[in-house]
Design a protein around this motif. Structure first.
Motif, PDB file in Angstrom:
ATOM      1  N   LEU A 107      -1.620  -8.151 -11.728  1.00 59.66           N
ATOM      2  CA  LEU A 107      -2.007  -6.746 -11.616  1.00 59.66           C
ATOM      3  C   LEU A 107      -2.686  -6.485 -10.280  1.00 59.66           C
ATOM      4  N   ARG A 108      -3.542  -7.416  -9.849  1.00 57.40           N
ATOM      5  CA  ARG A 108      -4.185  -7.262  -8.540  1.00 57.40           C
ATOM      6  C   ARG A 108      -3.144  -7.187  -7.435  1.00 57.40           C
ATOM      7  N   VAL A 109      -2.112  -8.011  -7.518  1.00 55.70           N
ATOM      8  CA  VAL A 109      -1.041  -7.981  -6.517  1.00 55.70           C
ATOM      9  C   VAL A 109      -0.365  -6.614  -6.516  1.00 55.70           C
ATOM     10  N   LEU A 110      -0.036  -6.113  -7.687  1.00 58.52           N
ATOM     11  CA  LEU A 110       0.627  -4.808  -7.770  1.00 58.52           C
ATOM     12  C   LEU A 110      -0.238  -3.708  -7.165  1.00 58.52           C
ATOM     13  N   LEU A 111      -1.522  -3.737  -7.446  1.00 58.15           N
ATOM     14  CA  LEU A 111      -2.424  -2.711  -6.914  1.00 58.15           C
ATOM     15  C   LEU A 111      -2.539  -2.800  -5.399  1.00 58.15           C
ATOM     16  N   ILE A 112      -2.587  -4.021  -4.870  1.00 63.12           N
ATOM     17  CA  ILE A 112      -2.640  -4.187  -3.415  1.00 63.12           C
ATOM     18  C   ILE A 112      -1.357  -3.683  -2.776  1.00 63.12           C
ATOM     19  N   LEU A 113      -0.216  -4.033  -3.364  1.00 62.59           N
ATOM     20  CA  LEU A 113       1.065  -3.589  -2.803  1.00 62.59           C
ATOM     21  C   LEU A 113       1.220  -2.077  -2.872  1.00 62.59           C
ATOM     22  N   GLU A 114       0.648  -1.478  -3.899  1.00 59.75           N
ATOM     23  CA  GLU A 114       0.720  -0.022  -4.007  1.00 59.75           C
ATOM     24  C   GLU A 114       0.021   0.638  -2.823  1.00 59.75           C
ATOM     25  N   HIS A 115      -1.074   0.055  -2.388  1.00 55.29           N
ATOM     26  CA  HIS A 115      -1.843   0.643  -1.288  1.00 55.29           C
ATOM     27  C   HIS A 115      -1.460   0.110   0.084  1.00 55.29           C
ATOM     28  N   HIS A 116      -0.751  -1.007   0.123  1.00 55.89           N
ATOM     29  CA  HIS A 116      -0.369  -1.624   1.399  1.00 55.89           C
ATOM     30  C   HIS A 116       1.099  -2.039   1.349  1.00 55.89           C
ATOM     31  N   ALA A 117       1.953  -1.076   1.133  1.00 63.03           N
ATOM     32  CA  ALA A 117       3.388  -1.358   1.032  1.00 63.03           C
ATOM     33  C   ALA A 117       3.888  -2.023   2.311  1.00 63.03           C
ATOM     34  N   GLY A 118       4.674  -3.058   2.127  1.00 62.01           N
ATOM     35  CA  GLY A 118       5.297  -3.716   3.268  1.00 62.01           C
ATOM     36  C   GLY A 118       4.453  -4.811   3.904  1.00 62.01           C
ATOM     37  N   ILE A 119       3.348  -5.215   3.256  1.00 67.50           N
ATOM     38  CA  ILE A 119       2.571  -6.304   3.841  1.00 67.50           C
ATOM     39  C   ILE A 119       3.314  -7.616   3.660  1.00 67.50           C
ATOM     40  N   ASN A 120       2.957  -8.579   4.479  1.00 66.40           N
ATOM     41  CA  ASN A 120       3.609  -9.872   4.357  1.00 66.40           C
ATOM     42  C   ASN A 120       2.809 -10.774   3.424  1.00 66.40           C
ATOM     43  N   LEU A 121       3.373 -11.898   3.105  1.00 63.51           N
ATOM     44  CA  LEU A 121       2.780 -12.821   2.142  1.00 63.51           C
ATOM     45  C   LEU A 121       1.421 -13.340   2.597  1.00 63.51           C
ATOM     46  N   ARG A 122       1.293 -13.666   3.865  1.00 63.39           N
ATOM     47  CA  ARG A 122       0.026 -14.199   4.377  1.00 63.39           C
ATOM     48  C   ARG A 122      -1.082 -13.159   4.263  1.00 63.39           C
ATOM     49  N   THR A 123      -0.781 -11.914   4.596  1.00 58.07           N
ATOM     50  CA  THR A 123      -1.780 -10.849   4.494  1.00 58.07           C
ATOM     51  C   THR A 123      -2.167 -10.629   3.037  1.00 58.07           C
ATOM     52  N   LEU A 124      -1.189 -10.678   2.150  1.00 56.59           N
ATOM     53  CA  LEU A 124      -1.478 -10.547   0.723  1.00 56.59           C
ATOM     54  C   LEU A 124      -2.352 -11.701   0.247  1.00 56.59           C
ATOM     55  N   ALA A 125      -2.030 -12.916   0.662  1.00 56.95           N
ATOM     56  CA  ALA A 125      -2.830 -14.088   0.277  1.00 56.95           C
ATOM     57  C   ALA A 125      -4.269 -13.927   0.759  1.00 56.95           C
ATOM     58  N   ASP A 126      -4.440 -13.454   1.984  1.00 54.58           N
ATOM     59  CA  ASP A 126      -5.789 -13.219   2.506  1.00 54.58           C
ATOM     60  C   ASP A 126      -6.518 -12.173   1.676  1.00 54.58           C
ATOM     61  N   SER A 127      -5.828 -11.117   1.279  1.00 49.28           N
ATOM     62  CA  SER A 127      -6.436 -10.055   0.469  1.00 49.28           C
ATOM     63  C   SER A 127      -6.875 -10.582  -0.897  1.00 49.28           C
TER      64      SER A 127
END
Length: 144
Positions: A26-46
């Motif tokens: 769910l955290r991943v989905l919420l992050i992607l909703e606000h930061h569409a198009g981020i890469n995996l490394r940026t998501l991992a950092d978040s």
């Protein structure tokens, strides 16, 4: 008081199940909703996680149809992550169910107390958004 309120929200929102996704997903989905198009490394950092763990989370979300992986137009080796239409629909449905649970509690409060709560929540949201923005800009950033 804040921890009690947070715990009560967890109980209320726990009634609005997040199935079929876990809390981490769910955290991943919420992050992607606000930061569409981020890469995996940026998501991992978040997520304060490792790229391999984050990749496995995204693999499961992709297999369930919640996340789309799109090759970057500038670097074919880089994958950009986006919510799928199913991911957007899931979050909208979850918010609706959570809102209903919260509304049932708010309906039991006197009007004056609801107005004070709204004012406090607006101030909280502004302060939290400013802090998140400052953190995203990195060390040394300040809001005016």
């Amino acid at each position: 008081m804040t921890s009690t309120a947070a715990e009560l929200l967890e109980v209320l929102w726990g009634r609005a199940s997040t199935e079929p996704v876990s809390a981490s997903q769910l955290r991943v989905l919420l992050i992607l909703e606000h930061h569409a198009g981020i890469n995996l490394r940026t998501l991992a950092d978040s997520l304060a996680s490792t790229p391999p763990s984050t990749s496995r989370l995204c693999d499961r979300l992709h297999a369930a149809g919640f996340v789309e992986r799109i090759a970057s137009p500038t670097d074919r080796r880089e994958v950009r992550l986006h919510l799928s239409s199913r991911g957007h629909a899931f979050l909208a449905d979850l918010r609706t169910r959570r809102q209903r649970a919260l509304q049932a509690v708010l309906d039991q409060m006197p009007d004056a107390q609801r107005a004070m709560l709204l004012q406090g929540l607006e101030a909280f949201c502004q302060a939290a958004a400013a802090q998140i923005s400052d953190e995203a800009q990195g060390p040394g950033s300040q809001t005016a």
